[in-house]
Design a protein around this motif. Structure first.
Motif, PDB file in Angstrom:
ATOM      1  N   GLY A 122       0.826  -1.212   0.000  1.00  0.00           N
ATOM      2  CA  GLY A 122       0.000   0.000   0.000  1.00  0.00           C
ATOM      3  C   GLY A 122       0.855   1.255   0.000  1.00  0.00           C
ATOM      4  N   ALA A 123       1.944   1.218   0.765  1.00  0.00           N
ATOM      5  CA  ALA A 123       2.849   2.370   0.811  1.00  0.00           C
ATOM      6  C   ALA A 123       3.521   2.563  -0.544  1.00  0.00           C
ATOM      7  N   ALA A 124       3.868   1.455  -1.186  1.00  0.00           N
ATOM      8  CA  ALA A 124       4.496   1.536  -2.512  1.00  0.00           C
ATOM      9  C   ALA A 124       3.514   2.120  -3.529  1.00  0.00           C
ATOM     10  N   ALA A 125       2.240   1.706  -3.426  1.00  0.00           N
ATOM     11  CA  ALA A 125       1.219   2.213  -4.348  1.00  0.00           C
ATOM     12  C   ALA A 125       1.019   3.716  -4.171  1.00  0.00           C
ATOM     13  N   LEU A 126       1.087   4.172  -2.928  1.00  0.00           N
ATOM     14  CA  LEU A 126       0.855   5.591  -2.636  1.00  0.00           C
ATOM     15  C   LEU A 126       1.876   6.479  -3.346  1.00  0.00           C
ATOM     16  N   ASP A 127       3.138   6.049  -3.339  1.00  0.00           N
ATOM     17  CA  ASP A 127       4.198   6.868  -3.928  1.00  0.00           C
ATOM     18  C   ASP A 127       4.632   6.355  -5.296  1.00  0.00           C
ATOM     19  N   ASP A 128       3.916   5.323  -5.811  1.00  0.00           N
ATOM     20  CA  ASP A 128       4.320   4.710  -7.067  1.00  0.00           C
ATOM     21  C   ASP A 128       5.785   4.276  -6.978  1.00  0.00           C
ATOM     22  N   ALA A 129       6.145   3.711  -5.835  1.00  0.00           N
ATOM     23  CA  ALA A 129       7.535   3.345  -5.557  1.00  0.00           C
ATOM     24  C   ALA A 129       7.748   1.856  -5.786  1.00  0.00           C
ATOM     25  N   GLY A 249      -0.028   2.478  14.020  1.00  0.00           N
ATOM     26  CA  GLY A 249      -0.842   3.349  14.878  1.00  0.00           C
ATOM     27  C   GLY A 249      -0.103   4.596  15.345  1.00  0.00           C
ATOM     28  N   VAL A 250       1.168   4.457  15.722  1.00  0.00           N
ATOM     29  CA  VAL A 250       1.917   5.603  16.243  1.00  0.00           C
ATOM     30  C   VAL A 250       2.147   6.657  15.150  1.00  0.00           C
ATOM     31  N   ALA A 251       2.153   6.222  13.892  1.00  0.00           N
ATOM     32  CA  ALA A 251       2.371   7.160  12.782  1.00  0.00           C
ATOM     33  C   ALA A 251       1.175   8.078  12.551  1.00  0.00           C
ATOM     34  N   LEU A 284      12.970   9.918   4.547  1.00  0.00           N
ATOM     35  CA  LEU A 284      11.877   9.555   5.457  1.00  0.00           C
ATOM     36  C   LEU A 284      10.530  10.139   5.034  1.00  0.00           C
ATOM     37  N   ARG A 285       9.484   9.283   5.053  1.00  0.00           N
ATOM     38  CA  ARG A 285       8.109   9.727   4.787  1.00  0.00           C
ATOM     39  C   ARG A 285       7.227   9.192   5.912  1.00  0.00           C
ATOM     40  N   VAL A 286       6.025   9.748   6.033  1.00  0.00           N
ATOM     41  CA  VAL A 286       5.058   9.183   6.969  1.00  0.00           C
ATOM     42  C   VAL A 286       3.732   9.012   6.232  1.00  0.00           C
ATOM     43  N   ILE A 287       3.065   7.882   6.491  1.00  0.00           N
ATOM     44  CA  ILE A 287       1.786   7.603   5.826  1.00  0.00           C
ATOM     45  C   ILE A 287       0.733   8.612   6.306  1.00  0.00           C
ATOM     46  N   PRO A 288      -0.022   9.238   5.396  1.00  0.00           N
ATOM     47  CA  PRO A 288      -1.098  10.140   5.828  1.00  0.00           C
ATOM     48  C   PRO A 288      -2.069   9.383   6.741  1.00  0.00           C
ATOM     49  N   SER A 289      -2.517  10.053   7.807  1.00  0.00           N
ATOM     50  CA  SER A 289      -3.261   9.333   8.854  1.00  0.00           C
ATOM     51  C   SER A 289      -4.601   8.781   8.360  1.00  0.00           C
ATOM     52  N   ASP A 290      -5.146   9.341   7.279  1.00  0.00           N
ATOM     53  CA  ASP A 290      -6.446   8.853   6.815  1.00  0.00           C
ATOM     54  C   ASP A 290      -6.316   7.844   5.662  1.00  0.00           C
ATOM     55  N   TYR A 291      -5.101   7.419   5.361  1.00  0.00           N
ATOM     56  CA  TYR A 291      -4.889   6.498   4.228  1.00  0.00           C
ATOM     57  C   TYR A 291      -4.868   5.052   4.731  1.00  0.00           C
ATOM     58  N   PRO A 292      -5.828   4.213   4.300  1.00  0.00           N
ATOM     59  CA  PRO A 292      -5.913   2.829   4.799  1.00  0.00           C
ATOM     60  C   PRO A 292      -4.882   1.930   4.124  1.00  0.00           C
ATOM     61  N   VAL A 293      -3.644   2.094   4.523  1.00  0.00           N
ATOM     62  CA  VAL A 293      -2.499   1.565   3.771  1.00  0.00           C
ATOM     63  C   VAL A 293      -2.509   0.038   3.627  1.00  0.00           C
ATOM     64  N   ALA A 294      -2.881  -0.681   4.695  1.00  0.00           N
ATOM     65  CA  ALA A 294      -2.837  -2.152   4.620  1.00  0.00           C
ATOM     66  C   ALA A 294      -3.968  -2.693   3.742  1.00  0.00           C
ATOM     67  N   ALA A 295      -5.141  -2.080   3.817  1.00  0.00           N
ATOM     68  CA  ALA A 295      -6.261  -2.547   2.994  1.00  0.00           C
ATOM     69  C   ALA A 295      -6.002  -2.255   1.513  1.00  0.00           C
ATOM     70  N   VAL A 296      -5.403  -1.100   1.223  1.00  0.00           N
ATOM     71  CA  VAL A 296      -5.055  -0.784  -0.169  1.00  0.00           C
ATOM     72  C   VAL A 296      -4.044  -1.808  -0.689  1.00  0.00           C
TER      73      VAL A 296
END
Ligand SMILES: [Zn+2]
Length: 303
Positions: A122-129, A249-251, A284-296
């Protein structure tokens, strides 16, 4: 109409308290998102997932016949579709063949993956990484590795278990049995132990107290951030990823977390031109708090 249906993808993120499901369109945009409490135990997990899946069908008005990707905490054997040690979900003892149980109940093919690995996708998809380390700071501390476009799970599924690298011989005993693991310093449970906050999320309470100048809070925050920075340093020196993404969660703290960890990375590099030249803070990046990264990420698994 059929082509459209086939191009939709469904991801489920099964957590200890909630199951979050979503539907992605072919471009990766979120068409529908549903969350329900997770019932514990094998039967409870399947029931919760089925409720979420049904709600997604209703929300999209589509039959959703493609493969469903599922992320779940614990040790996951992807080829067998089985999970073990998902203690917070009431899954103990033997391997649970959750993929097949879910496929039978949902009536579609299912692919099962560890939730940190799903979040890494999901994190890779967010940044097209295609090359990154995802550091999940939840109750525990673990990382997912996407290297040259491929998820690195490891021979025993233990790749990225950075939380159990011991760094302090005088430290407290970790739940894994070793002493002074990074997880005992740099995790949500370590924060809760260092900064009891009575109901308020400890990370939020600690960072707020540190911001207001409380010296004890500043010391606790800096120790925590130095622990996260140590984890990042170890990971980066092992695999040298293009980017490092903080999640879990801490992010939810967002940019204050990124800045605090970046500062700790700069401090650790201050005596080492070699380390400084790697510019870990700059990656360093941080996942936006409203982005459901694992489900994506789970939805991408199903594609
Ligand atoms: Zn440990």
């Amino acid at each position: 109409m059929e082509a459209v249906t086939a191009a939709l993808s469904v991801g489920l993120d099964i957590g200890a308290t909630k199951t979050l499901g979503l539907v992605l369109d072919p471009d990766g945009a979120i068409l529908a998102e549903v969350r329900e409490p997770t019932e514990p135990g094998a039967e409870g997990i399947v029931r919760s997932a089925a409720r979420v899946f049904e709600a997604l069908r209703v929300a999209t008005g589509q039959p959703l016949e493609g493969t469903v990707g599922v992320g779940i905490p614990g040790l996951v054997e992807v080829e067998r579709g089985a999970v073990k040690h998902a203690v917070n979900l009431g899954v103990n003892g033997d391997w649970l063949p959750l993929r097949d149980l879910l496929a039978e109940r949902l009536g579609v093919p299912v692919v099962l993956e560890n939730d940190v690995n799903a979040a890494t996708l999901g994190a890779a998809a967010l940044d097209d990484a295609t090359d990154l380390v995802y550091v999940s700071i939840g109750t525990g501390l673990a990382a997912g590795l996407m290297l040259d476009g491929r998820l690195r799970r490891g021979e025993h599924g233990a790749a990225g278990e950075i939380g159990h690298v011991p760094v302090d011989p005088q430290g407290v005993v970790c739940q894994c049995g070793q002493r002074g693991c990074l997880e005992t310093i740099a995790s949500g449970s370590a924060l809760a132990a260092a900064w009891p906050s009575g109901g308020v999320p400890p990370a939020q309470a600690l960072f707020a107290a540190a911001r207001s100048g409380d010296p004890a809070a500043i010391a606790a925050r800096d120790r925590f951030s130095a622990g996260v920075a140590s984890a990042i340093r170890v990971l980066s020196l092992a695999v040298d990823p293009a980017s490092i993404v903080l999640g879990g969660g801490v992010a939810q703290l967002g940019d204050p977390l990124r800045m605090s960890v970046a500062q700790a990375l700069l401090a650790q590099a201050s005596s080492s031109p070699f380390l400084a030249s790697l510019d870990l803070a700059g990656r360093l990046r941080v996942i936006p708090s409203d982005y459901p990264v694992a489900a994506v990420g789970a939805a991408y698994l199903g594609r």
